[in-house]
Design an enzyme around this catalytic site. Structure first.
Site, PDB file in Angstrom:
ATOM      1  N   GLN A 256     -39.386 -47.433  19.634  1.00 31.95           N
ATOM      2  CA  GLN A 256     -40.608 -47.412  20.437  1.00 31.95           C
ATOM      3  C   GLN A 256     -40.283 -47.372  21.920  1.00 31.95           C
ATOM      4  OE1 GLN A 256     -43.289 -47.361  18.395  1.00 31.95           O
ATOM      5  NE2 GLN A 256     -44.356 -46.603  20.175  1.00 31.95           N
ATOM      6  N   HIS A 259     -39.657 -44.040  24.009  1.00 27.53           N
ATOM      7  CA  HIS A 259     -40.750 -43.120  24.312  1.00 27.53           C
ATOM      8  C   HIS A 259     -40.929 -42.939  25.810  1.00 27.53           C
ATOM      9  CE1 HIS A 259     -42.857 -41.764  20.749  1.00 27.53           C
ATOM     10  NE2 HIS A 259     -42.757 -42.950  20.205  1.00 27.53           N
ATOM     11  N   GLU A 323     -50.695 -50.973  18.650  1.00 31.23           N
ATOM     12  CA  GLU A 323     -50.792 -49.634  18.061  1.00 31.23           C
ATOM     13  C   GLU A 323     -50.056 -49.596  16.719  1.00 31.23           C
ATOM     14  OE1 GLU A 323     -49.525 -45.055  19.317  1.00 31.23           O
ATOM     15  OE2 GLU A 323     -48.626 -46.778  20.321  1.00 31.23           O
ATOM     16  N   HIS A 324     -48.814 -50.100  16.714  1.00 32.04           N
ATOM     17  CA  HIS A 324     -48.016 -50.192  15.491  1.00 32.04           C
ATOM     18  C   HIS A 324     -47.659 -51.662  15.247  1.00 32.04           C
ATOM     19  CE1 HIS A 324     -46.902 -46.318  17.533  1.00 32.04           C
ATOM     20  NE2 HIS A 324     -47.209 -45.835  16.341  1.00 32.04           N
ATOM     21  N   ASP A 357     -44.483 -41.823  12.310  1.00 34.56           N
ATOM     22  CA  ASP A 357     -44.513 -40.856  13.403  1.00 34.56           C
ATOM     23  C   ASP A 357     -44.402 -39.421  12.903  1.00 34.56           C
ATOM     24  OD1 ASP A 357     -44.846 -42.574  15.508  1.00 34.56           O
ATOM     25  OD2 ASP A 357     -42.726 -42.698  16.031  1.00 34.56           O
ATOM     26  N   HIS A 416     -97.123 -41.048  20.783  1.00 34.45           N
ATOM     27  CA  HIS A 416     -96.454 -41.320  19.510  1.00 34.45           C
ATOM     28  C   HIS A 416     -97.468 -41.822  18.476  1.00 34.45           C
ATOM     29  CE1 HIS A 416     -92.818 -40.972  21.841  1.00 34.45           C
ATOM     30  NE2 HIS A 416     -92.053 -41.241  20.782  1.00 34.45           N
TER      31      HIS A 416
END
Length: 424
Positions: A256, A259, A323-324, A357, A416
């Site tokens: 991770q 990245h 996220e993970h 991934d 209405h």
């Protein structure tokens, strides 16, 4: 007078263009930003001041929340017929909301037929970033769900690396059947997809990851087009017990961290020994890692948290909403039901996040920055929209129209109310 127009094609004024939306939003942006800044900085003081300035109402901070007793008093003061009309509406809405998935029909209490159709979006724009690496996996994870949903037109934009985009990205797009590809990157690509240009027709929704400029453009243009999410830096939280292998934990953290310098890789463990051994393994891995500089920068702002028990470990994970989330535990399945906030959960030592991934199947486009508290992974449903329909017969109309008329008159909408009666 009613303007009656003869036309033989869709008139220009009925084609909703993004450019008019953008002009309207631009005029409001500065004022709304000022309000948001004020609330962010001053909290309740801003709310009471703005209530005075904008609404002409003097409130204290204690008065911002309406007391339960006042709510009950308001309900008790409702006329009996109006209260009954509200309860009829509540029952109909509940019955429809609890109906089976789109494609099936339900019947409300009055006997009207109600339903929902699920339709694919017509045209979607997919953004694939460039920069430090090529990302064919992002092509797969964004395009294939759109195709599975039945999207008719997919336009892909990617930065002009080498002139016309990275060959890995272009080749993957071709293998997936995408033939509309533009070599445009950054915020300008998002603007082109959303607003349309002479070369790039506007889309209905923009999906795909990108840098901070891409994320900002998506945020600003939301409403002109749909978006999947405003993505931030990638992140992982590894929840591990004493039985986890330090080398495995270290590799998954580095996977991770490499990245981006802004990526975050956290370890939460019940074992002090494991945390110390992971620190040593990280140094071994970084010594031979091609992107070690990036990974070191990310790890410098990451951390390992040693907690007394698994209960607190899970609480930390849910609070951070990663996220993970990797569960490197003796019994990860026992913990899974307690996980409330995460993009994707990876169970056990043979399920590295990197499998998700690239190859496993679920999209790797996931909520970041804590948005897993309310957001979901990208999926087929993100490329569909729902269309509701309802059909009342005479008897169903007779049953529901009086209650609807009461509600319309309570809101002061006489037009209405009139439309609800005299239809026989």
């Amino acid at each position: 007078m009613l303007d009656i127009r003869e036309c033989r094609e869709v008139p220009a004024e009925l084609k909703r263009g993004g450019r008019s939306f953008w002009r309207e939003q631009k005029e409001l942006a500065a004022r709304v930003t000022a309000v948001i800044d004020r609330v962010a900085q001053e909290g309740d003081a801003a709310l009471t001041a703005l209530s005075r300035e904008l609404d002409g109402v003097e409130l204290t901070a204690a008065e911002l929340r309406v007391a339960p007793a006042e709510l009950a008093e308001a309900a008790a003061a409702l006329p009996a017929a109006l209260k009954e009309a509200l309860l009829v509406a509540r029952e109909n809405i509940r019955r429809f909301s609890a109906a089976p998935p789109p494609g099936s029909l339900t019947v409300n209490a009055a006997g009207a037929v109600l339903g929902t159709r699920s339709l694919p979006l017509k045209r979607v724009g997919v953004y694939i970033p460039g920069g430090r690496a090529a990302y064919p996996s992002s092509v797969l994870m964004n395009v294939v769900p759109a195709q599975a949903a039945g999207v008719a037109e997919i336009a892909l934009a990617t930065p002009p690396a080498g002139g016309h985009g990275h060959p890995l990205v272009l080749g993957t797009a071709y293998l997936l059947g995408v033939r509309e590809v533009y070599c445009v990157g950054g915020a300008q690509a998002i603007a082109a997809l959303a607003l349309g240009t002479e070369t790039i027709p506007a889309v209905d929704k923009v999906v795909g990851p990108g840098n901070a400029y891409v994320a900002a453009a998506k945020r600003l243009l939301f409403g002109c087009v749909g978006i999947d999410a405003v993505a931030g830096p990638s992140e992982v939280l590894i929840l591990a017990d004493a039985g986890a292998a330090p080398a495995v934990v270290a590799r998954d953290l580095i996977a991770q961290a490499e990245h981006d310098a802004a990526a975050q890789a956290l370890l939460v463990t019940t074992s002090q020994r494991l945390a110390e051994e992971v620190a040593g393994e990280l140094e071994k891995e970084l010594a031979t890692l091609p992107r070690a500089e990036l990974a070191r920068a990310a790890l410098a702002s990451s951390a390992a948290y040693v907690v007394p028990d698994l209960e607190l470990a899970v609480a930390l994970a849910n609070a951070w909403a990663p996220e993970h989330l990797e569960l490197l535990l003796a019994d990860p399945w026992a913990v899974l039901p307690r996980v409330q906030n995460a993009g994707t959960v990876f169970l056990g030592p043979y399920t590295p996040e990197a499998l998700g991934d690239y190859i496993a199947g679920p999209s790797h486009v996931l909520p970041t920055g804590g948005t897993a508290r309310f957001a979901s992974p990208l999926g087929v449903e993100d490329f569909c929209k729902r269309l509701n329909f309802l059909a009342y017969g005479r008897e169903a109309w007779r049953k529901d129209a009086p209650a609807a008329e009461l509600l319309a008159r309570a809101e002061g909408l006489a037009g209405h109310a009139r439309a609800l009666v005299g239809r026989e």
